[in-house]
Design an enzyme around this catalytic site. Sequence first.
Site, PDB file in Angstrom:
ATOM      1  N   HIS A 181     106.148 -37.070  52.097  1.00  0.00           N
ATOM      2  CA  HIS A 181     106.437 -36.708  53.631  1.00  0.00           C
ATOM      3  C   HIS A 181     106.197 -35.034  53.918  1.00  0.00           C
ATOM      4  CE1 HIS A 181     109.403 -39.919  52.873  1.00  0.00           C
ATOM      5  NE2 HIS A 181     109.169 -40.206  54.352  1.00  0.00           N
ATOM      6  N   ASP A 252     102.188 -46.976  54.847  1.00  0.00           N
ATOM      7  CA  ASP A 252     103.329 -45.888  55.200  1.00  0.00           C
ATOM      8  C   ASP A 252     102.808 -45.198  56.565  1.00  0.00           C
ATOM      9  OD1 ASP A 252     105.624 -44.573  54.941  1.00  0.00           O
ATOM     10  OD2 ASP A 252     105.326 -44.261  52.795  1.00  0.00           O
TER      11      ASP A 252
END
Length: 348
Positions: A181, A252
């Site tokens: 992230h 993702d």
Amino acid sequence: MSLGSIMLDIEGLYLLPHEAERLLDPMVAGVILFSRNFESIEQIKQLTQAIHDLRHPRLLIGVDHEGGRVQRFREGFTRLPAMRALGELYDSNEAVSYETSEKIGWLLAAELLAVGVDFSFAPVIDLDYGGSKVIGDRAFHADPVAVGNLSFHIMKGMRQAGMAAVAKHFPGHGYIEADTHSEVAVDSRSLVDIERHDLQPFLRLIENGLDAVMPAHVIYSQMDQNPAGFSQYWLQEILRKQCHFEGAIISDDMSMQAATAFGCAADRVRQALQAGCDLVLVCNDPIAADEVLSNVHWHSNTLSHARLIRLHAHGKFDFSKLQYDPLWQAAVTSVNQLNQSLNQQSLL
């Protein structure tokens, strides 16, 4: 109108006019929901209904609802334990761990289906190597056989309720410490090492009809300099050809730091689609979403469309009546027993 290839998010509790217009774009296939989109059972049902009413075939609605710290909807929903709890149960009583996993898979799915969500991005089948910042207790176990068996029973329970499973993060995110992230992640292990360990749970689920896989935003540097989600090597050569996977490949989030190093939003989405993703997530960045819809022109083939259509909900539940369902009662009892056991262990 067929489904497109992009999954977007929305800002708040209700669908705004400009968001509805964006979701009507033929490139869009679905919506991912977050905690900010949830206030109550009734509100989330109204929101999912509004999204599903927009188009036919209806847009897909997904959410990260794994249990533990990754459970976007909480108030009114059963608090599911982190999957590591099932791994600990496996170590003490293998048979009970499988039975409990199946009940939790059913419960997870039934409660989401009852509010109009098509699928959860679950289960996480990364191995618990002990050092990952982002995986941690989301992983079932360190042993690939244990992870494969426990996740199979989670998937079996989800399927009994009528929900597709999405196994992540292919080919395995558990070994590295980096959090994709917020940073670029590199795993320098050999293919043999990854095949021997991390790939095994994926093979276990694939041979049992797994519906979807999410690749990791991790660079496996001995094989390819692109993250797995941008890599034809990983998605075509390994996942499709070597592992014989026939379900949907869902990227993702393209807004994660580990992805943003690979060009502008439109370029990243193109790379993911060209590598073999059937569905690409663009979240938490409406400017990037509009850039993608304006600049990416991609016509998915019939097979890719069919893979996505299979992700639609196949079960229907009334949330207000779930508590009277014997399956729900048995599953909640198992969850409560597991949570109680965890609390007792933490006091020792």
